[in-house]
Design a protein around this motif. Sequence first.
Motif, PDB file in Angstrom:
ATOM      1  N   PHE A 183       0.575  -1.372   0.070  1.00 27.14           N
ATOM      2  CA  PHE A 183      -0.587   0.133  -0.066  1.00 27.14           C
ATOM      3  C   PHE A 183       0.680   1.435  -0.052  1.00 27.14           C
ATOM      4  N   ILE A 184       0.529   1.911  -0.498  1.00 26.31           N
ATOM      5  CA  ILE A 184       1.904   3.243  -1.078  1.00 26.31           C
ATOM      6  C   ILE A 184       0.077   4.395  -0.749  1.00 26.31           C
ATOM      7  N   LEU A 185       0.738   5.223   0.349  1.00 24.39           N
ATOM      8  CA  LEU A 185      -0.270   6.056   0.814  1.00 24.39           C
ATOM      9  C   LEU A 185       0.384   7.403   0.226  1.00 24.39           C
ATOM     10  N   LEU A 186      -0.597   8.122  -0.207  1.00 22.43           N
ATOM     11  CA  LEU A 186      -0.466   9.822  -1.281  1.00 22.43           C
ATOM     12  C   LEU A 186      -1.020  10.539  -0.635  1.00 22.43           C
ATOM     13  N   HIS A 187      -0.439  11.440   0.186  1.00 21.63           N
ATOM     14  CA  HIS A 187      -0.216  12.330   0.923  1.00 21.63           C
ATOM     15  C   HIS A 187      -0.857  13.894   0.350  1.00 21.63           C
ATOM     16  N   HIS A 188      -0.171  14.289  -1.072  1.00 18.50           N
ATOM     17  CA  HIS A 188      -0.271  14.784  -2.297  1.00 18.50           C
ATOM     18  C   HIS A 188      -1.452  13.846  -2.929  1.00 18.50           C
ATOM     19  N   PHE A 189      -2.398  14.533  -3.710  1.00 15.24           N
ATOM     20  CA  PHE A 189      -3.834  13.334  -4.655  1.00 15.24           C
ATOM     21  C   PHE A 189      -4.460  14.998  -5.837  1.00 15.24           C
ATOM     22  N   GLY A 190      -4.440  13.965  -6.577  1.00 16.63           N
ATOM     23  CA  GLY A 190      -4.754  15.341  -8.188  1.00 16.63           C
ATOM     24  C   GLY A 190      -4.325  16.967  -7.663  1.00 16.63           C
ATOM     25  N   THR A 191      -5.159  17.495  -7.343  1.00 15.56           N
ATOM     26  CA  THR A 191      -4.727  19.193  -7.692  1.00 15.56           C
ATOM     27  C   THR A 191      -5.378  19.538  -5.587  1.00 15.56           C
ATOM     28  N   TRP A 192      -6.056  18.241  -5.104  1.00 20.39           N
ATOM     29  CA  TRP A 192      -4.916  18.030  -3.535  1.00 20.39           C
ATOM     30  C   TRP A 192      -4.099  18.912  -3.102  1.00 20.39           C
ATOM     31  N   LEU A 193      -4.016  19.458  -2.651  1.00 19.01           N
ATOM     32  CA  LEU A 193      -1.714  19.424  -2.567  1.00 19.01           C
ATOM     33  C   LEU A 193      -1.494  20.150  -1.301  1.00 19.01           C
ATOM     34  N   ASN A 194      -1.128  19.414   0.053  1.00 13.13           N
ATOM     35  CA  ASN A 194      -1.126  19.800   1.387  1.00 13.13           C
ATOM     36  C   ASN A 194       0.228  19.994   1.652  1.00 13.13           C
ATOM     37  N   PRO A 195       0.234  21.749   2.489  1.00 17.09           N
ATOM     38  CA  PRO A 195       1.372  22.244   2.790  1.00 17.09           C
ATOM     39  C   PRO A 195       1.909  20.934   4.021  1.00 17.09           C
ATOM     40  N   ARG A 196       1.410  20.867   4.953  1.00 14.75           N
ATOM     41  CA  ARG A 196       2.225  19.945   5.204  1.00 14.75           C
ATOM     42  C   ARG A 196       1.463  18.776   5.223  1.00 14.75           C
ATOM     43  N   THR A 197       2.376  17.643   5.592  1.00 17.42           N
ATOM     44  CA  THR A 197       1.510  16.346   5.136  1.00 17.42           C
ATOM     45  C   THR A 197       1.639  15.733   7.101  1.00 17.42           C
ATOM     46  N   ARG A 198       2.481  16.568   8.223  1.00 14.76           N
ATOM     47  CA  ARG A 198       2.164  15.617   9.485  1.00 14.76           C
ATOM     48  C   ARG A 198       1.327  15.151  10.165  1.00 14.76           C
ATOM     49  N   SER A 199       0.457  15.847  10.437  1.00 18.84           N
ATOM     50  CA  SER A 199      -0.248  15.456  10.511  1.00 18.84           C
ATOM     51  C   SER A 199      -1.582  14.577   9.992  1.00 18.84           C
ATOM     52  N   GLY A 200      -1.099  14.311   8.973  1.00 19.29           N
ATOM     53  CA  GLY A 200      -2.653  12.959   7.764  1.00 19.29           C
ATOM     54  C   GLY A 200      -2.073  11.855   8.338  1.00 19.29           C
ATOM     55  N   THR A 201      -2.798  10.450   8.095  1.00 23.14           N
ATOM     56  CA  THR A 201      -2.220   8.980   8.103  1.00 23.14           C
ATOM     57  C   THR A 201      -0.986   8.507   8.043  1.00 23.14           C
ATOM     58  N   HIS A 202      -0.141   7.913   9.381  1.00 19.43           N
ATOM     59  CA  HIS A 202       1.174   7.448   8.318  1.00 19.43           C
ATOM     60  C   HIS A 202       1.395   6.463   8.685  1.00 19.43           C
ATOM     61  N   LEU A 203       1.235   5.220   8.533  1.00 23.90           N
ATOM     62  CA  LEU A 203       1.736   4.098   9.317  1.00 23.90           C
ATOM     63  C   LEU A 203       3.081   3.215   9.114  1.00 23.90           C
ATOM     64  N   ASN A 204       3.170   3.503  10.201  1.00 22.16           N
ATOM     65  CA  ASN A 204       4.800   2.225  10.573  1.00 22.16           C
ATOM     66  C   ASN A 204       4.844   1.143  10.252  1.00 22.16           C
ATOM     67  N   ARG A 205       4.123  -0.255   9.440  1.00 22.70           N
ATOM     68  CA  ARG A 205       4.014  -1.437   8.847  1.00 22.70           C
ATOM     69  C   ARG A 205       4.961  -1.492   7.600  1.00 22.70           C
ATOM     70  N   PRO A 206       5.362  -3.057   7.458  1.00 24.55           N
ATOM     71  CA  PRO A 206       6.343  -3.154   6.656  1.00 24.55           C
ATOM     72  C   PRO A 206       5.857  -3.523   4.865  1.00 24.55           C
ATOM     73  N   ASN A 207       4.003  -3.437   4.855  1.00 31.30           N
ATOM     74  CA  ASN A 207       3.815  -3.463   3.675  1.00 31.30           C
ATOM     75  C   ASN A 207       3.281  -2.063   3.041  1.00 31.30           C
ATOM     76  N   VAL A 208       3.941  -1.159   3.824  1.00 31.64           N
ATOM     77  CA  VAL A 208       3.064   0.502   3.320  1.00 31.64           C
ATOM     78  C   VAL A 208       4.222   0.965   3.124  1.00 31.64           C
ATOM     79  N   SER A 209       4.100   1.797   2.446  1.00 34.18           N
ATOM     80  CA  SER A 209       5.346   3.130   1.971  1.00 34.18           C
ATOM     81  C   SER A 209       4.470   4.723   1.791  1.00 34.18           C
ATOM     82  N   GLU A 210       5.426   5.406   1.701  1.00 31.02           N
ATOM     83  CA  GLU A 210       4.646   7.791   1.893  1.00 31.02           C
ATOM     84  C   GLU A 210       5.984   7.772   0.935  1.00 31.02           C
TER      85      GLU A 210
END
Length: 386
Positions: free
Chosen positions: A37-64
């Motif tokens: 699973f590849i988490l996308l903290h920016h998506f299309g034109t939804w662009l975030n000045p900061r991503t720290r408060s977003g969903t972050h998962l420390n899992r072997p099968n997750v990248s960000e």
Amino acid sequence: MKVAFDVAQTCSPKAGCGWFADRLARALADVAPEDSFILLHHFGTWLNPRTRSGTHLNRPNVSEPLAAYSVRTARRLWTEVAAGRATLPGAPDVVHANCFQAPMAGGARLVYTVHDVSFWMHPEFTTEANRLACQQGMLDAVQRARGLVFISEHTRQEFERLFPGLAERRNLCTTVALLASRFPTVSGQIPRPPDGKWLAVGSLEPRKNYDALLDAMDLYWQTSTVRRPLTIVGGRGWNSDGLRARIRKLAKAGLVRHEGYVAESRLVRLYRESFALLFASHYEGFGLPLVEAMSQGCPVISARNSSLPEVGGDAVLWCEPANATQLARQMLALENSPELQAACSADGLTQARRFDWAKTARQVLDLYRQVGRTAGGLPSARSQPA
């Protein structure tokens, strides 16, 4: 299977759509450890000045891979993907959109979450900019998506009314994937404090119908011998200046307290300590506060409309939409009957247990694989944990 998952809306104060993305991402990573699973903290034109408060998962099968991107870098990437000159990091098989956008996915198969269609069915409840952006996103999805995730059966039916037969004609894979509570369902009933307050949860915007709720509070206050005040939890929405002025006036009289957007720890405490949740919304794609309240044993009085009967079932005290008199009567009935209050609490706990993020994640995973089999090229289904 490699899935790029849109978590852009989790990077700002989360409403229902953001919580859906957050909890589904966590559940997917848990129930499908062999998939990526590849988490996308920016998506299309939804662009975030900061991503720290977003969903972050420390899992072997997750990248960000986009979490550290600046707005400029993210915009450049999505522009290149749209032009066909780049692919998303990790070369995903599936891209799952959750923020009302359906951008070009760089060769991956697009899955799109249909949260609701209120911007078509009830345009009076949105701003023009929001309405046009949501409509454009859905029109793009109609053209580009290979799979659709509906968050309630009501939303699926509303989509079918707007686009009759479209899913069948385009051979789209679809599923209804219900939300669940953010909070674990308590194992037994929690006694309500004798001085518990009424609770309302939702941003201050026209669709949430706070005017009718405050009208009901006025009627209740005139009759009740207890006179429980109302706590409102929710951020500032659009077209809310008049509502906020009314809330300030009622606050001075001791009827209302507006806490704004609160942390999860504060919200779950309110669900557990409040006398009951009051929910007067005109329209909901799902109605997350209902299942959250029920999961904590908090009785619910709600308007009966849109998807809400799917969520509340027989555990909720219902009133007709925008009927402040009926809402006030239900408030008084609940207040005057400890037996009714206890029954609503117990029935709510039973109803809340019907909703489960792991089950929802498995349904969505099955949709991803259906999309792959329809379009060709994705791995075949693998065994999933029970």
